[in-house]
Design a protein around this motif. Structure first.
Motif, PDB file in Angstrom:
ATOM      1  N   THR A   1       0.022   7.983 -14.162  1.00 65.18           N
ATOM      2  CA  THR A   1       1.519   7.492 -14.571  1.00 65.18           C
ATOM      3  C   THR A   1       1.855   6.018 -14.563  1.00 65.18           C
ATOM      4  N   THR A   2       1.232   5.241 -13.756  1.00 62.86           N
ATOM      5  CA  THR A   2       1.381   3.779 -13.610  1.00 62.86           C
ATOM      6  C   THR A   2       0.466   3.210 -14.906  1.00 62.86           C
ATOM      7  N   ARG A   3       1.130   2.882 -15.929  1.00 66.69           N
ATOM      8  CA  ARG A   3       0.434   2.265 -16.771  1.00 66.69           C
ATOM      9  C   ARG A   3       0.204   0.762 -16.989  1.00 66.69           C
ATOM     10  N   ASP A   4       0.947  -0.065 -16.028  1.00 68.36           N
ATOM     11  CA  ASP A   4       1.006  -1.288 -15.888  1.00 68.36           C
ATOM     12  C   ASP A   4       1.160  -1.667 -14.546  1.00 68.36           C
ATOM     13  N   TYR A   5       0.831  -2.888 -14.175  1.00 68.99           N
ATOM     14  CA  TYR A   5       0.788  -3.283 -12.448  1.00 68.99           C
ATOM     15  C   TYR A   5       2.312  -3.555 -12.215  1.00 68.99           C
ATOM     16  N   ILE A   6       2.788  -3.046 -10.850  1.00 71.40           N
ATOM     17  CA  ILE A   6       4.093  -3.380 -10.349  1.00 71.40           C
ATOM     18  C   ILE A   6       3.898  -4.307  -9.197  1.00 71.40           C
ATOM     19  N   GLU A   7       4.639  -5.390  -9.006  1.00 71.35           N
ATOM     20  CA  GLU A   7       4.367  -6.207  -7.794  1.00 71.35           C
ATOM     21  C   GLU A   7       5.634  -6.218  -6.898  1.00 71.35           C
ATOM     22  N   GLU A   8       5.608  -6.186  -5.667  1.00 70.90           N
ATOM     23  CA  GLU A   8       6.557  -6.191  -4.611  1.00 70.90           C
ATOM     24  C   GLU A   8       6.268  -6.994  -3.563  1.00 70.90           C
ATOM     25  N   ARG A   9       7.303  -7.803  -2.991  1.00 70.27           N
ATOM     26  CA  ARG A   9       6.776  -8.851  -2.013  1.00 70.27           C
ATOM     27  C   ARG A   9       7.378  -8.194  -0.645  1.00 70.27           C
ATOM     28  N   VAL A  10       6.623  -8.112   0.306  1.00 71.26           N
ATOM     29  CA  VAL A  10       7.037  -7.620   1.681  1.00 71.26           C
ATOM     30  C   VAL A  10       6.668  -8.781   2.927  1.00 71.26           C
ATOM     31  N   VAL A  11       7.568  -9.087   3.771  1.00 68.09           N
ATOM     32  CA  VAL A  11       7.129  -9.816   4.729  1.00 68.09           C
ATOM     33  C   VAL A  11       6.997  -9.068   6.005  1.00 68.09           C
ATOM     34  N   ILE A  12       5.453  -9.244   6.403  1.00 67.79           N
ATOM     35  CA  ILE A  12       5.086  -8.608   7.621  1.00 67.79           C
ATOM     36  C   ILE A  12       4.592  -9.722   8.575  1.00 67.79           C
ATOM     37  N   ASN A  13       5.132  -9.412   9.857  1.00 69.77           N
ATOM     38  CA  ASN A  13       4.919 -10.471  11.087  1.00 69.77           C
ATOM     39  C   ASN A  13       5.201 -11.942  10.446  1.00 69.77           C
ATOM     40  N   GLY A  14       6.114 -12.258   9.828  1.00 68.15           N
ATOM     41  CA  GLY A  14       6.341 -13.691   9.171  1.00 68.15           C
ATOM     42  C   GLY A  14       5.610 -14.082   8.236  1.00 68.15           C
ATOM     43  N   ILE A  15       4.826 -13.378   7.828  1.00 68.02           N
ATOM     44  CA  ILE A  15       3.928 -13.604   6.638  1.00 68.02           C
ATOM     45  C   ILE A  15       4.247 -12.971   5.179  1.00 68.02           C
ATOM     46  N   GLU A  16       4.492 -13.307   4.294  1.00 67.31           N
ATOM     47  CA  GLU A  16       4.875 -12.707   3.109  1.00 67.31           C
ATOM     48  C   GLU A  16       3.526 -12.301   2.331  1.00 67.31           C
ATOM     49  N   PHE A  17       3.469 -10.928   1.934  1.00 68.37           N
ATOM     50  CA  PHE A  17       2.633 -10.377   1.190  1.00 68.37           C
ATOM     51  C   PHE A  17       3.146  -9.941  -0.277  1.00 68.37           C
ATOM     52  N   ARG A  18       2.170 -10.209  -1.147  1.00 72.18           N
ATOM     53  CA  ARG A  18       2.460  -9.834  -2.593  1.00 72.18           C
ATOM     54  C   ARG A  18       1.709  -8.675  -2.920  1.00 72.18           C
ATOM     55  N   PHE A  19       2.327  -7.286  -2.759  1.00 69.95           N
ATOM     56  CA  PHE A  19       1.402  -6.171  -3.277  1.00 69.95           C
ATOM     57  C   PHE A  19       1.606  -5.675  -4.689  1.00 69.95           C
ATOM     58  N   VAL A  20       0.416  -5.485  -5.134  1.00 67.93           N
ATOM     59  CA  VAL A  20       0.455  -5.150  -6.654  1.00 67.93           C
ATOM     60  C   VAL A  20       0.013  -3.704  -6.665  1.00 67.93           C
ATOM     61  N   ASP A  21       0.870  -2.588  -7.247  1.00 67.34           N
ATOM     62  CA  ASP A  21       0.441  -1.421  -7.427  1.00 67.34           C
ATOM     63  C   ASP A  21      -0.235  -1.498  -8.760  1.00 67.34           C
ATOM     64  N   THR A  22      -1.362  -1.081  -9.019  1.00 67.68           N
ATOM     65  CA  THR A  22      -2.201  -1.345 -10.310  1.00 67.68           C
ATOM     66  C   THR A  22      -2.318   0.080 -10.893  1.00 67.68           C
ATOM     67  N   ALA A  23      -2.701   0.006 -12.200  1.00 71.75           N
ATOM     68  CA  ALA A  23      -3.075   1.287 -12.924  1.00 71.75           C
ATOM     69  C   ALA A  23      -4.164   1.948 -12.399  1.00 71.75           C
ATOM     70  N   GLY A  24      -4.372   3.090 -12.439  1.00 77.29           N
ATOM     71  CA  GLY A  24      -5.631   3.929 -11.895  1.00 77.29           C
ATOM     72  C   GLY A  24      -6.950   3.505 -12.574  1.00 77.29           C
ATOM     73  N   ILE A  25      -7.860   3.246 -12.240  1.00 75.91           N
ATOM     74  CA  ILE A  25      -9.126   2.708 -12.798  1.00 75.91           C
ATOM     75  C   ILE A  25      -9.953   3.855 -13.028  1.00 75.91           C
TER      76      ILE A  25
END
Length: 474
Positions: free
Chosen positions: A250-274
């Motif tokens: 279903t995921t044909r390209d990566y999707i990026e979202e930013r989330v702050v955890i304990n004051g630290i920002e993370f950039r999560f990238v949901d990738t296409a299945g390998i």
């Protein structure tokens, strides 16, 4: 000393659409221009309420004006801030009226540039202003605030002082060259230059941490199709950001979202299945996903059983193997509470992909060992524990940004690296018995590089490049 500027500048310094907006003027005619439209007299550092009027004298808005007399202002010049209602029309009308009365619209970063040119802050502090505006987490804001308040500048000032001391001793020797006088032993000079090199090297190395705090820690969520990567991204973000489907691919390209955890920002990238695929579009998505995987600090490999092939990571990356769908495992107690760690060997290339073939470099982990944590993304089981593991792997949880000096600016990192090279060259010159002139020249280079960070040595081109990245009104 206050620099002379011919023009008074004006700009909207806040976004429109909220309850209030702030229009800011700076320059020798700022007070005169505002007084043409604002009936009340303004006193230094006191807010005054009144009516702002258009060119015909008709009321435009009820505003609050605050006057800051030079040099006790942000820019070091006479500065007036006009707080009006948040209407885009009203704010633009106030700017237009100020321009009609003799001001001009400010260029990007011109207020901060004037603050720098008037000696209100050094160049590294003005750059921190832009970082503060762009900050998206507690830690990035703290880092910018520490730099704005001069912690970083004080560190650089101390280093420059040591360099100047070394250079002055060498210059004295050159002045008394005919008398063969030595004002400082070469061992002492080497020791001082070594301390300078090591400290600048440490600051340059902190850029990897500072850049991660400033830009966010990149986390690539990888795994086979339909293992639950998009469901996990949604669980981490706290909303339905990615499409979830039982259909593989279903995921044909990566999707990026930013989330702050304990004051630290993370950039999560949901990738296409390998996987190997003959679908041209899906293959392109897999290639892009693998590229994002290579560039990530943390690789989160999601699996749905203990029978999987572990992806290999490159040097400097962290691998976190997460078993998903623990709610479907027969032995739920084992799945939810067993945390087994494994050492990960850094290796070479990750994946080679074509439209018909995907070959992954893997190491076998089919005995059930190597699972770092078990979760259920669908039901939110152990998601908080996963967040804690990510904070640990980021390597940022131990940083004390109120005390530690951390470099977050790429320009500063490049200049500090040049200081290290210059100091090393000066040490080599001393050890080879080369002339004091050559040693002094290399020390001068190091001084110039440090001065470029703070703005003591700069050019109009450098200033133009830096301040062009600032927003209008700042």
């Amino acid at each position: 000393m206050i620099n002379s500027f011919d023009s008074t500048i004006v700009a909207l310094s806040t976004a429109t659409g909220g309850a209030l907006c702030v229009v800011r003027l700076s320059g020798s005619h700022a007070l005169e221009i505002v007084n043409k439209h604002f009936g009340n007299s303004l006193e230094d550092r006191l807010a005054s309420f009144g009516i702002f009027r258009n060119e015909q004298g008709e009321p435009l808005d009820e505003v609050v004006c605050t006057f800051f007399k030079a040099p006790r202002s942000f820019t070091g010049e006479d500065l007036v801030e006009i707080s009006c209602h948040g209407s885009a029309f009203i704010a633009s009308e106030i700017v237009r009226l100020c321009v009609l009365s003799g001001a001009r619209v400010a260029t990007a970063g011109e207020f901060s540039k004037r603050a720098f040119l008037n000696g209100k802050m050094d160049l590294s502090q003005t750059e921190a202003v832009a970082d503060m505006i762009a900050s998206s987490s507690l830690e990035s804001a703290r880092m910018a605030l520490n730099q704005m308040r001069g912690g970083y500048s004080a560190e650089l000032s101390g280093l420059r002082g040591k360099l100047l001391n070394i250079k002055s001793l060498l210059e004295l020797e050159l002045d008394f060259g005919d008398e063969d006088v030595e004002f400082a032993s070469r061992e002492d000079l080497v020791r001082l230059l070594g301390e300078l090199r090591d400290r600048c090297s440490s600051l340059a190395e902190s850029f990897s941490v500072g850049n991660a705090i400033k830009s966010g820690v990149a986390v690539a969520i990888v795994g086979r199709p339909n293992v639950g990567k998009s469901t996990l991204l949604n669980a981490l973000v706290g909303e339905q950001r990615a499409i979830v489907s039982s259909v593989a691919g279903t995921t044909r390209d990566y999707i990026e979202e930013r989330v702050v955890i304990n004051g630290i920002e993370f950039r999560f990238v949901d990738t296409a299945g390998i996987r190997a695929t003959e679908d041209e579009i899906e293959a392109i998505g897999v290639e892009r996903s693998l590229e994002r995987m290579r560039r990530s600090k943390i690789v989160l490999q999601l699996v749905d059983s203990d029978d999987y092939d572990r992806v290999e990571i490159t040097e400097g990356q962290e691998l976190l193997v997460v078993m998903n769908k623990s709610d479907l495992v027969d032995n739920k107690e084992l799945a939810l509470n067993s945390v087994r760690t494994t050492s990960v060997t850094s290796t070479f290339s990750l994946v080679s992909v074509s439209s018909t073939l995907a070959t992954t470099s893997v190491s076998s982990a089919k005995d059930g060992n190597g699972i770092d944590i078990c979760i259920s993304a669908k039901y939110g089981i152990c998601i908080d524990e996963l967040r804690e593991r990510l904070v640990d792997l980021s390597g940022l949880g131990f940083i004390s940004l109120t005390q530690d000096v951390v470099v977050s600016n790429e320009r500063h990192w490049e200049l500090l690296s040049k200081v290290v090279d210059s100091a090393e060259s000066a040490i080599e010159s001393i050890e080879l018995g080369e002339s004091g002139d050559l040693v002094s020249f290399r020390i001068s280079s190091a001084l110039e590089y440090l001065g470029e960070i703070t703005g003591e040595f700069t050019t109009d081109e450098i200033l133009g490049t830096i301040f062009s990245t600032f927003c209008i009104g700042k």
